[in-house]
Design a protein around this motif. Structure first.
Motif, PDB file in Angstrom:
ATOM      1  N   ARG A 120       0.857  -1.183   0.000  1.00 12.10           N
ATOM      2  CA  ARG A 120       0.000   0.000   0.000  1.00 12.10           C
ATOM      3  C   ARG A 120       0.891   1.230   0.000  1.00 12.10           C
ATOM      4  NH1 ARG A 120      -2.060  -2.973   4.130  1.00 12.10           N
ATOM      5  NH2 ARG A 120      -1.495  -1.413   5.713  1.00 12.10           N
ATOM      6  N   LEU A 121       0.817   2.012  -1.072  1.00  7.93           N
ATOM      7  CA  LEU A 121       1.601   3.236  -1.196  1.00  7.93           C
ATOM      8  C   LEU A 121       0.678   4.423  -0.958  1.00  7.93           C
ATOM      9  CD1 LEU A 121       3.623   2.428  -4.448  1.00  7.93           C
ATOM     10  CD2 LEU A 121       4.313   2.064  -2.076  1.00  7.93           C
ATOM     11  N   THR A 122       1.004   5.232   0.033  1.00 10.69           N
ATOM     12  CA  THR A 122       0.231   6.436   0.333  1.00 10.69           C
ATOM     13  C   THR A 122       1.203   7.585   0.490  1.00 10.69           C
ATOM     14  OG1 THR A 122      -1.405   5.100   1.509  1.00 10.69           O
ATOM     15  CG2 THR A 122      -1.494   7.475   1.846  1.00 10.69           C
ATOM     16  N   GLY A 123       1.241   8.440  -0.507  1.00 12.74           N
ATOM     17  CA  GLY A 123       2.199   9.531  -0.465  1.00 12.74           C
ATOM     18  C   GLY A 123       3.617   8.989  -0.426  1.00 12.74           C
ATOM     19  N   ARG A 124       4.367   9.390   0.596  1.00 10.04           N
ATOM     20  CA  ARG A 124       5.765   8.960   0.731  1.00 10.04           C
ATOM     21  C   ARG A 124       5.915   7.678   1.528  1.00 10.04           C
ATOM     22  NH1 ARG A 124       7.964  12.046   4.096  1.00 10.04           N
ATOM     23  NH2 ARG A 124      10.124  11.572   3.552  1.00 10.04           N
ATOM     24  N   HIS A 125       4.809   7.070   1.924  1.00 10.10           N
ATOM     25  CA  HIS A 125       4.872   5.910   2.808  1.00 10.10           C
ATOM     26  C   HIS A 125       4.361   4.644   2.117  1.00 10.10           C
ATOM     27  CE1 HIS A 125       5.787   8.619   6.128  1.00 10.10           C
ATOM     28  NE2 HIS A 125       4.769   9.373   5.741  1.00 10.10           N
ATOM     29  N   ALA A 126       4.962   3.525   2.487  1.00 11.37           N
ATOM     30  CA  ALA A 126       4.544   2.225   1.959  1.00 11.37           C
ATOM     31  C   ALA A 126       4.395   1.245   3.107  1.00 11.37           C
ATOM     32  CB  ALA A 126       5.567   1.697   0.959  1.00 11.37           C
ATOM     33  N   THR A 127       3.314   0.501   3.113  1.00 14.03           N
ATOM     34  CA  THR A 127       3.094  -0.581   4.072  1.00 14.03           C
ATOM     35  C   THR A 127       3.084  -1.878   3.277  1.00 14.03           C
ATOM     36  OG1 THR A 127       1.780   0.841   5.511  1.00 14.03           O
ATOM     37  CG2 THR A 127       1.583  -1.541   5.840  1.00 14.03           C
ATOM     38  N   VAL A 128       3.948  -2.794   3.652  1.00 12.88           N
ATOM     39  CA  VAL A 128       4.150  -4.018   2.878  1.00 12.88           C
ATOM     40  C   VAL A 128       3.927  -5.220   3.792  1.00 12.88           C
ATOM     41  CG1 VAL A 128       5.753  -5.316   1.430  1.00 12.88           C
ATOM     42  CG2 VAL A 128       5.849  -2.807   1.472  1.00 12.88           C
ATOM     43  N   GLU A 156       4.713  -7.308   8.772  1.00 11.07           N
ATOM     44  CA  GLU A 156       4.314  -6.039   8.167  1.00 11.07           C
ATOM     45  C   GLU A 156       5.489  -5.089   8.251  1.00 11.07           C
ATOM     46  OE1 GLU A 156       0.148  -4.219   8.344  1.00 11.07           O
ATOM     47  OE2 GLU A 156       1.249  -3.057   9.847  1.00 11.07           O
ATOM     48  N   MET A 157       5.822  -4.460   7.135  1.00 12.03           N
ATOM     49  CA  MET A 157       6.997  -3.605   7.051  1.00 12.03           C
ATOM     50  C   MET A 157       6.592  -2.202   6.632  1.00 12.03           C
ATOM     51  SD  MET A 157       9.498  -6.341   5.098  1.00 12.03           S
ATOM     52  CE  MET A 157      11.011  -5.519   5.576  1.00 12.03           C
ATOM     53  N   ASP A 158       7.262  -1.206   7.198  1.00 11.57           N
ATOM     54  CA  ASP A 158       7.001   0.202   6.882  1.00 11.57           C
ATOM     55  C   ASP A 158       8.208   0.790   6.159  1.00 11.57           C
ATOM     56  OD1 ASP A 158       4.495   0.221   8.224  1.00 11.57           O
ATOM     57  OD2 ASP A 158       5.533   0.461  10.139  1.00 11.57           O
ATOM     58  N   PHE A 159       7.953   1.420   5.024  1.00  9.47           N
ATOM     59  CA  PHE A 159       8.985   2.100   4.255  1.00  9.47           C
ATOM     60  C   PHE A 159       8.592   3.574   4.096  1.00  9.47           C
ATOM     61  CE2 PHE A 159       9.414  -2.284   2.976  1.00  9.47           C
ATOM     62  CZ  PHE A 159      10.774  -2.473   2.736  1.00  9.47           C
ATOM     63  N   THR A 160       9.604   4.439   4.047  1.00  8.74           N
ATOM     64  CA  THR A 160       9.386   5.856   3.785  1.00  8.74           C
ATOM     65  C   THR A 160      10.299   6.286   2.646  1.00  8.74           C
ATOM     66  OG1 THR A 160       8.802   6.309   6.086  1.00  8.74           O
ATOM     67  CG2 THR A 160       9.475   8.189   4.739  1.00  8.74           C
ATOM     68  N   ALA A 161       9.732   6.977   1.653  1.00  8.58           N
ATOM     69  CA  ALA A 161      10.541   7.497   0.550  1.00  8.58           C
ATOM     70  C   ALA A 161      11.383   8.668   1.048  1.00  8.58           C
ATOM     71  CB  ALA A 161       9.642   7.956  -0.594  1.00  8.58           C
ATOM     72  N   VAL A 162      12.646   8.683   0.668  1.00 16.03           N
ATOM     73  CA  VAL A 162      13.563   9.750   1.079  1.00 16.03           C
ATOM     74  C   VAL A 162      14.147  10.392  -0.171  1.00 16.03           C
ATOM     75  CG1 VAL A 162      14.111   8.687   3.296  1.00 16.03           C
ATOM     76  CG2 VAL A 162      15.450   8.076   1.283  1.00 16.03           C
ATOM     77  N   THR A 170      11.652   1.557   8.047  1.00 15.84           N
ATOM     78  CA  THR A 170      11.548   2.144   9.387  1.00 15.84           C
ATOM     79  C   THR A 170      10.949   1.205  10.419  1.00 15.84           C
ATOM     80  OG1 THR A 170       9.380   3.091   8.844  1.00 15.84           O
ATOM     81  CG2 THR A 170      11.327   4.466   8.440  1.00 15.84           C
ATOM     82  N   GLY A 171      10.314   0.126   9.982  1.00 13.71           N
ATOM     83  CA  GLY A 171       9.705  -0.765  10.961  1.00 13.71           C
ATOM     84  C   GLY A 171       9.381  -2.117  10.368  1.00 13.71           C
ATOM     85  N   ILE A 172       9.455  -3.154  11.199  1.00 12.65           N
ATOM     86  CA  ILE A 172       9.037  -4.503  10.824  1.00 12.65           C
ATOM     87  C   ILE A 172       8.462  -5.158  12.067  1.00 12.65           C
ATOM     88  CG2 ILE A 172      11.420  -5.332  11.137  1.00 12.65           C
ATOM     89  CD1 ILE A 172      10.745  -7.535   9.070  1.00 12.65           C
ATOM     90  N   ARG A 173       7.274  -5.727  11.941  1.00 15.05           N
ATOM     91  CA  ARG A 173       6.607  -6.340  13.097  1.00 15.05           C
ATOM     92  C   ARG A 173       5.839  -7.583  12.658  1.00 15.05           C
ATOM     93  NH1 ARG A 173       5.044  -1.588  11.653  1.00 15.05           N
ATOM     94  NH2 ARG A 173       3.016  -1.285  10.641  1.00 15.05           N
ATOM     95  N   SER A 174       5.624  -8.464  13.607  1.00 16.41           N
ATOM     96  CA  SER A 174       4.906  -9.707  13.338  1.00 16.41           C
ATOM     97  C   SER A 174       3.414  -9.439  13.233  1.00 16.41           C
ATOM     98  CB  SER A 174       5.181 -10.713  14.452  1.00 16.41           C
ATOM     99  OG  SER A 174       4.359 -11.861  14.303  1.00 16.41           O
TER     100      SER A 174
END
Length: 377
Positions: A120-128, A156-162, A170-174
């Motif tokens: 899921r890409l929302t603006g500069r953020h991605a949830t994978v 679930e992983m969080d990415f931020t575009a830089v 920026t994050g990974i959780r079960s």
């Protein structure tokens, strides 16, 4: 949604903070609306997840031989906070490997596959969301260990575009309930248990390995313990479509345990769903004791269908172990013994995280401060 599967030869040493993968520059400028990632970006996320999870697993292996995974650099990086957390996590896994060695267990190799389930890409953020499927090979220390243990874990992983067209993880959780996978870093402190529960109370089971860990004689009562184990090992990964799943409602572990017990001869008892003295499942509903860890224990003890064991190493095929992760008096997880080595080590198979033949030693090494309960079925 685009998904891709990558296969890794684990046993590699990766520097996670330096992980980098190719990323189309256009992806970093995603519009504020929510979209899914294109194929190239999905591959980027998959390779990043693969690198992080592979490094965790490598920390558990008895040797570090094998292919060194080299990924393209300067396109994905870990945030400083996550890099510190992963370093600490890998250190805790190396300590877990030592605890496992003290308990007589080691792994000689592993195989990991990572599947991207959604992006899921929302603006500069991605949830994978990804699924990790890992198989570890047991080292033949005593000679009759199973060939492998395996698990499927959801993350679930969080990415931020830089700036510069790159991503920062920026994050990974079960996303699973129950015990974490063997390569999941666990840093939980125990608390004082509350023993005021008025329901039938199971005594705690010892976790120190006895000098002669021979099991008691199995009860019979027309039960088929081999059928219980066969059911668990058939459906640990692929769910039986005849039953509902409860992963999103607190975890599927006790539901799966109940299915295996029924397959081995446990008879259902109808009544109120909230009555812990009843145990049943039908097309529309089920008793609380069918799906709840505490309720199952209350039912099993009250009905005399189980007896408590004083030590987890007494368990044999068809026996049950439960865990209270934080020692608060409430049981959090249920699992079944589906194999026992001639050396006296029980191996457990369960749902949430879906796991095949994980040894008692491995579980204790991951959760040394948890409270354990063992039942002869």
């Amino acid at each position: 949604m685009t998904s891709t599967i990558l296969r890794s030869a684990v046993g590699t040493v990766l520097t996670v903070a330096a992980v980098a993968v190719c990323l189309p520059a256009s992806s970093a400028a995603a519009a504020p609306r929510t979209t899914t990632a294109d194929r190239a970006t999905t591959q980027t996320f998959s390779r990043t997840a693969d690198a992080v999870l592979t490094q965790r697993t490598a920390a558990l292996l008895d040797n570090r031989s094998g292919r060194i995974a080299e990924l393209p650099r300067k396109q994905v990086r870990l945030s400083a906070r996550l890099a510190r957390a992963e370093d600490a996590g890998v250190s805790s896994l190396r300590a877990r490997k030592k605890r496992l060695a003290d308990l007589g267990e080691a792994y000689t190799g592993a195989d990991t596959r990572v599947t991207v389930d959604s992006t899921r890409l929302t603006g500069r953020h991605a949830t994978v969301e990804v699924t990790e499927s890992t198989t570890l090979t047991y080292k033949k220390i005593r000679g009759d260990e199973p060939a492998t243990t395996g698990f499927k874990a959801r993350h679930e992983m969080d990415f931020t575009a830089v700036p510069g067209g790159t991503w920062e993880l920026t994050g990974i959780r079960s996303r699973d309930e129950g015990p974490g996978a063997i390569n999941a870093p666990t840093l939980r402190a125990a608390t004082v248990a509350d023993d005021s529960n008025p329901m039938p109370s199971a005594p705690r089971a010892g976790i120190s390995r006895p000098s002669r860990p021979s099991p008691r004689k199995q009860l019979t009562g027309g039960l088929d313990y081999a059928a219980m184990a066969a059911y668990s090992e058939k459906y640990w990964r692929n769910y039986n479509p005849e039953y509902r799943k409860f992963n999103a409602a607190g975890g599927d572990c006790t539901n799966f345990l109940s299915q295996a017990l029924k397959a081995g001869g446990w008879k259902t008892e109808g009544g109120s769903a909230s009555d812990y003295r009843k145990w049943w499942y039908d097309a529309n509903h089920q008793s609380d004791s069918w799906v709840g860890a505490n309720e199952w224990s209350w039912y099993a003890l009250n009905s005399k269908r189980v007896t408590s064991l004083s030590n987890v190493y007494q368990m044999d095929v068809g026996d049950v172990m439960q865990m209270d992760f934080d020692g608060d008096g409430s049981k959090d997880h249920s699992m079944m013994t589906t194999y026992r080595s001639s050396y006296g080590v029980p191996y457990l198979t369960y749902h949430s995280t879906n796991t095949y033949r994980k040894s008692v030693a491995s579980i204790i090494a991951s959760y040394p401060d948890s409270v354990y309960y063992a039942y002869r079925t």
